[in-house]
Scaffold this motif. Structure first.
Motif, PDB file in Angstrom:
ATOM      1  N   ARG A  11       0.767  -1.500   0.282  1.00 38.54           N
ATOM      2  CA  ARG A  11      -0.276   0.327   0.222  1.00 38.54           C
ATOM      3  C   ARG A  11       0.768   0.887  -0.003  1.00 38.54           C
ATOM      4  O   ARG A  11       1.836   1.163   0.895  1.00 38.54           O
ATOM      5  N   GLU A 114      -6.750  -5.045  12.538  1.00 41.12           N
ATOM      6  CA  GLU A 114      -6.861  -3.177  11.369  1.00 41.12           C
ATOM      7  C   GLU A 114      -7.739  -2.389  12.395  1.00 41.12           C
ATOM      8  O   GLU A 114      -7.727  -1.515  12.931  1.00 41.12           O
ATOM      9  N   ASP A 157       0.626 -11.634   9.041  1.00 42.25           N
ATOM     10  CA  ASP A 157      -0.575 -10.643   9.054  1.00 42.25           C
ATOM     11  C   ASP A 157      -1.581 -10.823   7.313  1.00 42.25           C
ATOM     12  O   ASP A 157      -3.230 -10.248   7.970  1.00 42.25           O
ATOM     13  N   LYS A 201       3.537  -5.482  15.382  1.00 38.05           N
ATOM     14  CA  LYS A 201       3.987  -5.757  13.785  1.00 38.05           C
ATOM     15  C   LYS A 201       4.518  -4.440  13.846  1.00 38.05           C
ATOM     16  O   LYS A 201       3.778  -3.414  14.383  1.00 38.05           O
TER      17      LYS A 201
HETATM   18 MG    MG Z   1      -0.453  -2.955   6.453  1.00 40.53          MG
END
Ligand code: MG
Ligand code: ATP
Length: 339
Positions: A11, A114, A157, A201
């Motif tokens: 992204r 998320e 993830d 993370k």
């Molecule tokens: Mg991500």
């Protein structure tokens, strides 16, 4: 023998960081010689939670692409393309959205995590979670299958998203016929890199990342603030390296000395400041070449643009061909049938 197809993506929400490199990109570098490789700059997915910041997404498309080139992704081997410029992916997303329930999307562990992270970071109550964001696993299934991707090298993830893609493929094929391929995930030896704050993370959007383009001063500041064993008070106290982020990153960039670092830390023969300074030096050594290449691309933005344009053109022709098969199977190829 026919080369297998790889699809993976990233992204454009910020620069490349250690999590990407050790969690996913090192595999990309390894695999780029052996596979037909499509690498997506996922701007549509970035917009799902950055729709209010078009500038950020726009500039990061170029930033991130030049980061990828700087670590050694070779555009002669890899088709680097921009997601939004391939409308067939958006088309596929619409058709797949009928094959997934809302309940299943909300149960997806990656989506769940998320959303929880967003609430923790921005303190919102979940009211602002959009339809587009909850649905991004569907668009990711379209990304993979538009290119008939067989292998998807990602960080840990992403596993629930690939599982969701496989479910969509099975459902599609069972209704419309065997058109799509079920992709397999491919993980690195270190599939989840932790953040400077000790978070499980490291993430671009989490404020805990070491970026590959960070300059020496930034690296120094970040490492000096990294989480260490809080039980260690004095320089010669013995400590537990397993809870120390400085030791954790020594394992990534200072493999040849990591056993010494570990032993000395346990014995109290190594102060944290010395340990951090050594890490900073190793990180700077490790990033020297990447920084130089990055500088080159900063001075040649037209080269990055051309690479993206070419990669997108090549990728689009494949997506168009997949779309033809999909429409035929779904009997929505009205004007192709010659009736
Ligand atoms: Mg991500
Ligand atoms: P964002 O916060 O915008 O989601 P990100 O840092 O999670 O950014 P992505 O673009 O979502 O980055 O991920 C790109 C690839 O890098 C994916 O394959 C993902 O699994 C991998 N990746 C990202 N962070 C890590 C990490 N900390 N450890 C291992 N792999 C990672």
């Amino acid at each position: 023998m026919k080369k297998k197809i790889i699809l993976t993506g990233i992204r454009p929400t910020g620069n490349l960081h250690y999590g990407h490199l050790f969690g996913a990109c090192q595999n990309w570098l390894k695999l780029q010689d052996e596979y037909v490789f499509y690498l997506e700059i996922a701007d549509v997915q970035a917009l799902t939670d950055n729709f209010h910041s078009p500038n950020k997404v726009h500039s990061n498309v170029f930033e991130l692409t030049s980061d990828l080139l700087s670590i050694g992704i070779d555009p002669k081997k890899v088709h680097i393309f921009v997601q939004s410029q391939i409308p067939e992916i958006a088309e596929l997303t619409v058709f797949y959205s009928n094959l997934v329930t809302m309940a299943r999307l909300y149960r997806n562990p990656t989506v769940k995590t998320e959303i929880a992270q967003k609430k923790a970071l921005f303190g919102n109550d979940g009211e602002s979670v959009t339809y587009g964001f909850v649905g991004y696993p569907v668009s990711q299934a379209a990304d993979i299958t538009a290119f008939k991707g067989e292998l998807v090298p990602v960080g840990e993830d992403q596993l629930p998203l690939i599982e969701q893609c496989r479910e969509i493929v099975r459902k599609f094929n069972s209704i419309y016929g065997e058109v799509l391929k079920e992709p397999e995930p491919y993980l690195s030896k270190t599939p989840r890199i932790k953040g400077l704050d000790g978070n499980e993370k490291m993430g671009k959007s989490l404020g805990n990342a070491i970026f590959l383009v960070d300059d020496e001063e930034t690296i120094s500041k970040k490492v000096m603030r990294a989480v260490t064993d809080t039980q260690k008070i004095k320089k010669d106290d013995p400590a537990n390296p397993e809870v120390c982020m400085v030791y954790y990153y020594h394992k990534l960039v200072n493999q040849e000395n990591v056993d010494v670092v570990c032993e000395e830390c346990k014995k109290g023969a190594r102060g944290c400041v010395q340990c951090k300074k050594e890490l900073i030096e190793k990180m700077n050594e490790f990033m020297k070449e990447i920084r130089e290449k990055k500088q080159y691309y900063r001075e040649h933005p037209e080269e990055v643009l051309r690479i993206l344009e070419n990669g997108t053109k090549e990728a689009r022709s494949v997506a168009i061909s997949t779309m033809r098969d999909v429409k035929k199977a779904m009997q929505i190829d009205y004007f192709e049938r010659g009736e």
